[in-house]
Design an enzyme around this catalytic site. Structure first.
Site, PDB file in Angstrom:
ATOM      1  CE  LYS A   1      -4.351  -1.886   1.662  1.00 24.46           C
ATOM      2  NZ  LYS A   1      -5.426  -1.851   2.679  1.00 24.46           N
TER       3      LYS A   1
ATOM      4  NE  ARG B   1      -7.976  -8.639   0.613  1.00 25.20           N
ATOM      5  CZ  ARG B   1      -7.697  -7.729  -0.322  1.00 25.20           C
ATOM      6  NH1 ARG B   1      -6.787  -6.792  -0.078  1.00 25.20           N
ATOM      7  NH2 ARG B   1      -8.330  -7.750  -1.483  1.00 25.20           N
TER       8      ARG B   1
END
Length: 247
Positions: A197, A227
């Site tokens: 991210k 995840r």
């Protein structure tokens, strides 16, 4: 939890899987240590363009059926549309991963309960958080959990996600990550989603080292799931923390 994106626009190009490659992608993820497959049929990256529930279903239905026919692995479907969730669950999906914490569609929780499925409820907000982030995140998750339980979802089918990257600044994302175990006080297992991210800065292709550091931190904090896009590397990072034993 291995990310399998069925979208043309997810922010990490390497996570996008063509329909004719789905079995290869899942086989690799399972071989490398994935405990859950998470199918995404809608990108939720910053500034994404929403597609309809019907489009989501058209993207995931063949992939989901192929996975359930060929693998004995739990499958999560990432959607906040009740119509998509009902379709996925009717085809054998085991969990719904809802980035709006059951608040986008009023019947979502009831549908998940109807099928006896599990749910991951994530914190999100329509406007960026300000001030103390913990109160806002915890209150949102508490309300989502209450909605789940009141709709008939058993407590042992609920997992929480603090929503890193959603309605939070870079500094708030880091604050959340570093104190992530505070969410354990809510009484439910946690899922962490930091993989590649933007909070890590730089180019998405260069964010694996920072992702692995966040995975090690999650393992130390006893977070149940991470995840991720890069299964093998993240499994190795977790093994480093647990001394090679993931049972």
């Amino acid at each position: 939890m291995a990310i399998i994106n069925l979208t043309p626009d997810s922010f990490w190009e390497e996570s996008r899987v063509a329909s004719d490659k789905i079995l290869f992608a899942v086989e690799r993820a399972v071989r490398e240590g994935a405990a859950v497959i998470d199918l995404g049929a809608q990108s939720t990256r910053p500034n994404y363009t929403e597609v309809s529930a019907d489009e989501e279903i058209s993207r995931f239905q063949r992939a989901l059926m192929l996975i359930k026919e060929n693998f004995d692995v739990p499958v999560s479907v990432d959607t906040y549309f009740e119509k998509s969730a009902r379709a996925a669950l009717s085809m054998g999906a085991d969990m719904i991963n809802d980035v709006w914490g059951l608040t986008h569609d009023r019947n979502m929780a009831q549908t998940i309960a109807e099928y006896g499925a599990s749910v991951c409820v994530m914190h999100n907000a329509k406007t960026p958080l300000s001030g103390d982030i913990w109160g806002a995140i915890e209150n949102f998750l508490k309300k989502s959990v209450d909605l789940a339980i009141n709709s008939g979802i058993p407590k042992d089918r609920i997992i929480l996600d603090g929503g890193i990257g959603f309605a939070k600044s870079k500094e708030q994302n880091w604050e959340l990550l570093e104190g992530y175990d505070r969410l354990s006080s809510l009484g439910y297992p946690l899922l962490l989603g930091t993989s590649r991210k933007s909070m890590f800065g730089g180019n998405v292709a260069d964010r694996l080292p920072q992702t692995l550091e966040s995975t090690r931190l999650a393992a130390k904090k006893k977070v149940l799931f991470v995840r991720v896009h890069d299964v093998k590397e993240n499994v190795e990072a977790i093994k480093e923390v647990y001394g090679g034993d993931l049972r």
